[in-house]
Write a protein that holds these residues in place. Structure first.
Motif, PDB file in Angstrom:
ATOM      1  N   PRO A 129       0.790  -1.239   0.000  1.00 53.50           N
ATOM      2  CA  PRO A 129       0.000   0.000   0.000  1.00 53.50           C
ATOM      3  C   PRO A 129       0.821   1.288   0.000  1.00 53.50           C
ATOM      4  N   ASP A 130       2.038   1.247   0.536  1.00 50.69           N
ATOM      5  CA  ASP A 130       2.835   2.470   0.644  1.00 50.69           C
ATOM      6  C   ASP A 130       3.950   2.569  -0.390  1.00 50.69           C
ATOM      7  N   SER A 131       3.940   1.709  -1.381  1.00 45.85           N
ATOM      8  CA  SER A 131       5.017   1.694  -2.370  1.00 45.85           C
ATOM      9  C   SER A 131       4.852   2.808  -3.407  1.00 45.85           C
ATOM     10  N   PRO A 132       5.949   3.207  -4.027  1.00 46.26           N
ATOM     11  CA  PRO A 132       5.856   4.208  -5.107  1.00 46.26           C
ATOM     12  C   PRO A 132       4.939   3.754  -6.251  1.00 46.26           C
ATOM     13  N   ARG A 133       4.964   2.466  -6.607  1.00 40.33           N
ATOM     14  CA  ARG A 133       4.104   1.979  -7.693  1.00 40.33           C
ATOM     15  C   ARG A 133       2.630   2.104  -7.321  1.00 40.33           C
ATOM     16  N   THR A 134       2.314   1.838  -6.054  1.00 38.47           N
ATOM     17  CA  THR A 134       0.931   1.979  -5.612  1.00 38.47           C
ATOM     18  C   THR A 134       0.513   3.442  -5.638  1.00 38.47           C
ATOM     19  N   ARG A 135       1.402   4.342  -5.225  1.00 33.53           N
ATOM     20  CA  ARG A 135       1.074   5.779  -5.288  1.00 33.53           C
ATOM     21  C   ARG A 135       0.829   6.209  -6.733  1.00 33.53           C
ATOM     22  N   GLU A 136       1.662   5.735  -7.674  1.00 31.55           N
ATOM     23  CA  GLU A 136       1.465   6.058  -9.090  1.00 31.55           C
ATOM     24  C   GLU A 136       0.144   5.476  -9.602  1.00 31.55           C
ATOM     25  N   PHE A 137      -0.146   4.243  -9.211  1.00 33.76           N
ATOM     26  CA  PHE A 137      -1.391   3.587  -9.607  1.00 33.76           C
ATOM     27  C   PHE A 137      -2.594   4.361  -9.077  1.00 33.76           C
ATOM     28  N   THR A 138      -2.530   4.768  -7.830  1.00 33.95           N
ATOM     29  CA  THR A 138      -3.612   5.529  -7.210  1.00 33.95           C
ATOM     30  C   THR A 138      -3.804   6.864  -7.928  1.00 33.95           C
ATOM     31  N   GLN A 139      -2.692   7.517  -8.256  1.00 37.40           N
ATOM     32  CA  GLN A 139      -2.774   8.792  -8.975  1.00 37.40           C
ATOM     33  C   GLN A 139      -3.407   8.586 -10.351  1.00 37.40           C
ATOM     34  N   ALA A 140      -3.018   7.528 -11.050  1.00 38.19           N
ATOM     35  CA  ALA A 140      -3.584   7.256 -12.379  1.00 38.19           C
ATOM     36  C   ALA A 140      -5.084   6.973 -12.278  1.00 38.19           C
ATOM     37  N   LEU A 141      -5.488   6.204 -11.271  1.00 36.33           N
ATOM     38  CA  LEU A 141      -6.914   5.934 -11.077  1.00 36.33           C
ATOM     39  C   LEU A 141      -7.673   7.226 -10.795  1.00 36.33           C
ATOM     40  N   SER A 142      -7.089   8.111  -9.995  1.00 34.72           N
ATOM     41  CA  SER A 142      -7.739   9.394  -9.684  1.00 34.72           C
ATOM     42  C   SER A 142      -7.917  10.240 -10.936  1.00 34.72           C
ATOM     43  N   VAL A 143      -6.914  10.253 -11.791  1.00 30.35           N
ATOM     44  CA  VAL A 143      -7.006  11.005 -13.048  1.00 30.35           C
ATOM     45  C   VAL A 143      -8.148  10.453 -13.898  1.00 30.35           C
ATOM     46  N   LEU A 144      -8.229   9.125 -13.983  1.00 36.12           N
ATOM     47  CA  LEU A 144      -9.291   8.514 -14.781  1.00 36.12           C
ATOM     48  C   LEU A 144     -10.672   8.779 -14.185  1.00 36.12           C
ATOM     49  N   LEU A 145     -10.776   8.746 -12.859  1.00 31.17           N
ATOM     50  CA  LEU A 145     -12.069   9.022 -12.231  1.00 31.17           C
ATOM     51  C   LEU A 145     -12.504  10.469 -12.427  1.00 31.17           C
ATOM     52  N   ASP A 146     -11.544  11.380 -12.534  1.00 28.56           N
ATOM     53  CA  ASP A 146     -11.864  12.794 -12.740  1.00 28.56           C
ATOM     54  C   ASP A 146     -12.164  13.126 -14.199  1.00 28.56           C
ATOM     55  N   ALA A 147     -11.822  12.220 -15.113  1.00 33.55           N
ATOM     56  CA  ALA A 147     -12.046  12.476 -16.540  1.00 33.55           C
ATOM     57  C   ALA A 147     -13.539  12.383 -16.840  1.00 33.55           C
ATOM     58  N   PRO A 148     -14.088  13.382 -17.534  1.00 31.84           N
ATOM     59  CA  PRO A 148     -15.523  13.321 -17.860  1.00 31.84           C
ATOM     60  C   PRO A 148     -15.793  12.222 -18.891  1.00 31.84           C
ATOM     61  N   LEU A 149     -16.915  11.570 -18.731  1.00 36.28           N
ATOM     62  CA  LEU A 149     -17.358  10.572 -19.702  1.00 36.28           C
ATOM     63  C   LEU A 149     -18.728  10.998 -20.217  1.00 36.28           C
ATOM     64  N   ASP A 150     -18.875  10.972 -21.525  1.00 34.53           N
ATOM     65  CA  ASP A 150     -20.136  11.356 -22.149  1.00 34.53           C
ATOM     66  C   ASP A 150     -20.601  10.196 -23.015  1.00 34.53           C
ATOM     67  N   PRO A 151     -21.490   9.356 -22.494  1.00 29.56           N
ATOM     68  CA  PRO A 151     -21.905   8.165 -23.241  1.00 29.56           C
ATOM     69  C   PRO A 151     -22.647   8.469 -24.537  1.00 29.56           C
ATOM     70  N   PHE A 152     -23.114   9.704 -24.696  1.00 29.61           N
ATOM     71  CA  PHE A 152     -23.870  10.044 -25.896  1.00 29.61           C
ATOM     72  C   PHE A 152     -23.041  10.810 -26.916  1.00 29.61           C
ATOM     73  N   GLY A 153     -21.756  11.054 -26.596  1.00 34.63           N
ATOM     74  CA  GLY A 153     -20.850  11.683 -27.550  1.00 34.63           C
ATOM     75  C   GLY A 153     -21.184  13.111 -27.908  1.00 34.63           C
ATOM     76  N   THR A 154     -21.735  13.862 -26.961  1.00 30.43           N
ATOM     77  CA  THR A 154     -22.114  15.238 -27.273  1.00 30.43           C
ATOM     78  C   THR A 154     -20.984  16.225 -27.006  1.00 30.43           C
ATOM     79  N   THR A 155     -19.875  15.755 -26.414  1.00 35.38           N
ATOM     80  CA  THR A 155     -18.729  16.643 -26.202  1.00 35.38           C
ATOM     81  C   THR A 155     -17.502  16.025 -26.876  1.00 35.38           C
ATOM     82  N   ASP A 156     -16.579  16.868 -27.255  1.00 34.36           N
ATOM     83  CA  ASP A 156     -15.339  16.433 -27.882  1.00 34.36           C
ATOM     84  C   ASP A 156     -14.228  16.532 -26.853  1.00 34.36           C
ATOM     85  N   PRO A 157     -13.676  15.388 -26.355  1.00 34.41           N
ATOM     86  CA  PRO A 157     -12.662  15.435 -25.313  1.00 34.41           C
ATOM     87  C   PRO A 157     -11.390  16.168 -25.764  1.00 34.41           C
TER      88      PRO A 157
END
Length: 162
Positions: A129-157
């Motif tokens: 849980p305290d390893s650098p790889r876990t911190r990087e993994f957690t950061q990557a997951l946070s970035v993905l969770l913050d990314a908007p998703l539009d299932p109907f394709g009405t916005t251009d990412p």
């Protein structure tokens, strides 16, 4: 990488990991009479209460990512089990506030210990849980969770500003 994961898309791997985690947590907390969803609600409520908050069902839904209607259903069941209370918010009569009972706090603390042990197992290939790889993994997951998703394709990412 396992043979099963070779050539898999990131979306498929996220789905498989989330399914693996949900099933493992379901099995781990079932002796306490809980499901993964109930655990998520109770553990989130526990953390919010420790921070001095008494959240509404809506706020807890926003925090957990669960649908408000589902949180309401879960809360009613957990109230019937004696693990939490639901009361009207004095400042907003439409809102329902949630609080753990003493029995709920004890069950949640036990469940958190079980799930933390499970999380250590999950993260051991990354160094724990305290390893650098876990911190990087957690950061990557946070970035993905913050990314908007539009299932109907009405916005251009590509042109959307953050």
């Amino acid at each position: 990488m396992s043979k099963r994961s070779e050539g898999a898309t990131p979306g498929f791997l996220v789905w498989r990991l989330s399914t693996k985690w949900r099933v493992a947590v379901d099995r781990a907390v079932s002796p306490l009479g809980l499901t993964h969803a109930q655990y998520s609600l109770l553990a989130s409520l526990y953390g919010m209460q420790r921070s001095g908050l008494r959240p509404s069902q809506r706020r807890l839904a926003d925090h957990t990512g669960l649908e408000a209607l589902y949180v309401s259903k879960l809360a009613r069941g957990l109230e019937a089990s004696g693990l939490l209370t639901r009361t009207r918010d004095p400042s907003d009569p439409r809102a329902v506030q949630l609080a753990l009972t003493e029995q709920g706090r004890e069950a949640t603390q036990e469940a958190i210990g079980i799930v933390q042990k499970l999380l250590r197992q999950l993260l051991s290939p990354l160094g724990g849980p305290d390893s650098p790889r876990t911190r990087e993994f957690t950061q990557a997951l946070s970035v993905l969770l913050d990314a908007p998703l539009d299932p109907f394709g009405t916005t251009d990412p590509e042109t959307e500003q953050s």
